[in-house]
Design a protein around this motif. Sequence first.
Motif, short mmCIF file in Angstrom:
data_model
loop_
_atom_site.label_atom_id
_atom_site.label_comp_id
_atom_site.label_asym_id
_atom_site.label_seq_id
_atom_site.Cartn_x
_atom_site.Cartn_y
_atom_site.Cartn_z
N ARG A 236 32.21 47.50 33.06
CA ARG A 236 32.86 47.83 34.34
C ARG A 236 34.09 48.71 34.14
O ARG A 236 34.79 49.02 35.10
CB ARG A 236 33.26 46.53 35.05
N ASP A 316 32.88 42.01 40.81
CA ASP A 316 33.64 42.69 41.88
C ASP A 316 34.96 41.95 42.12
O ASP A 316 36.02 42.58 42.31
CB ASP A 316 32.83 42.71 43.18
N GLU A 319 37.37 42.68 39.23
CA GLU A 319 37.97 44.02 39.38
C GLU A 319 39.07 44.01 40.44
O GLU A 319 40.15 44.58 40.25
CB GLU A 319 36.89 45.04 39.75
N ARG A 320 38.76 43.37 41.56
CA ARG A 320 39.74 43.32 42.65
C ARG A 320 41.00 42.57 42.21
O ARG A 320 42.12 43.01 42.45
CB ARG A 320 39.10 42.64 43.86
#
Length: 331
Positions: A236, A316, A319-320
């Motif tokens: 990622r 996700d 990452e956030r």
Amino acid sequence: MRPPHLDRRGYGELSRRERRSRSRSRVAWRAAVADELAERHSGVARRKDLHRAGLTTDDIRAEVERGVWHRGGCHTIVVHGTQPEGEGLMWRALWESTSRSYLDGVAALVTAGLQNFTPHVIDVSVPNNVLAREVDGVRLHRVRDLGPTITPGLRRTRPEVAVIRAAQWARSDREAATVLAMTVQQRVVRPEAVLDRWSRVIASPRRTILDAVIADVCDGAHSLNELDFAALCRARGLPEPTRQAVRQGRNGRVYLDVLFEGVGLHVEIHGAHHMQGVTGIDDALRGNDIQLNDPDVVTLVIPVLGLRLQPGAFLDQVERAFRVARARHGR
């Protein structure tokens, strides 16, 4: 239980009072017989067993026409209630399909003691060469090898066979993982028995996901670990996290699964064992200690089965959280 004694006089030779008495005795007797059979089978009785006990076809028809009993199929009579329920549905599935059928999949696991998981359909397996009848609410499987079975009571495949088949017949990967985890966690089957049975399966439409989930649930040594998670992060574009970072907890040193040191983002990978017993209490206390001792650290918890089934959704979130943590630290 023997049928009531009937004298040798014909029905026409009896007085009206004697006819009523004979009829009442017969009705009471067949009700008692049916109740005894139904008590053993969760409210249902098999026609063959009723006949063996002395009831005639006319006896059964009379009770059904009176609305006291109800037809549950060609071979099943519902004695208690209007339709089969609970284990009564399992008995009906076996009686109506064929005398050589066995409960399988989730139905066999529920019979073996699996709790809090209701099958949407009753799976029944029969040998390939056996004629079997299709039954509403029952999914029939023709198999080359039934595998080990249990015959006393409700005929069924053994749990290690049933759980593998339940996972393969599940409606989704999520359902497959759920039934595997619950069956092992509730000790319906031993982990080593599942691993042994899975090693014998040659072909499976869910080979990749079940290889991973069974390892997670049954074999911690080969389950997804921090190294695998680090590889997912690299894919990622996230920086390499520190694994097994040390912090101070209320009972001494605490080892964190994954820590992005520069921004204070902590990720805990919870294996399948974290869902057993009171383990979750200890985990909650441990996580709270980390937050209280170091309020600059943000903690995310990711169940290993969740990372298997929905890796994108959890990454996700990572990452956030990483972006938020970095902005908070001015990086």
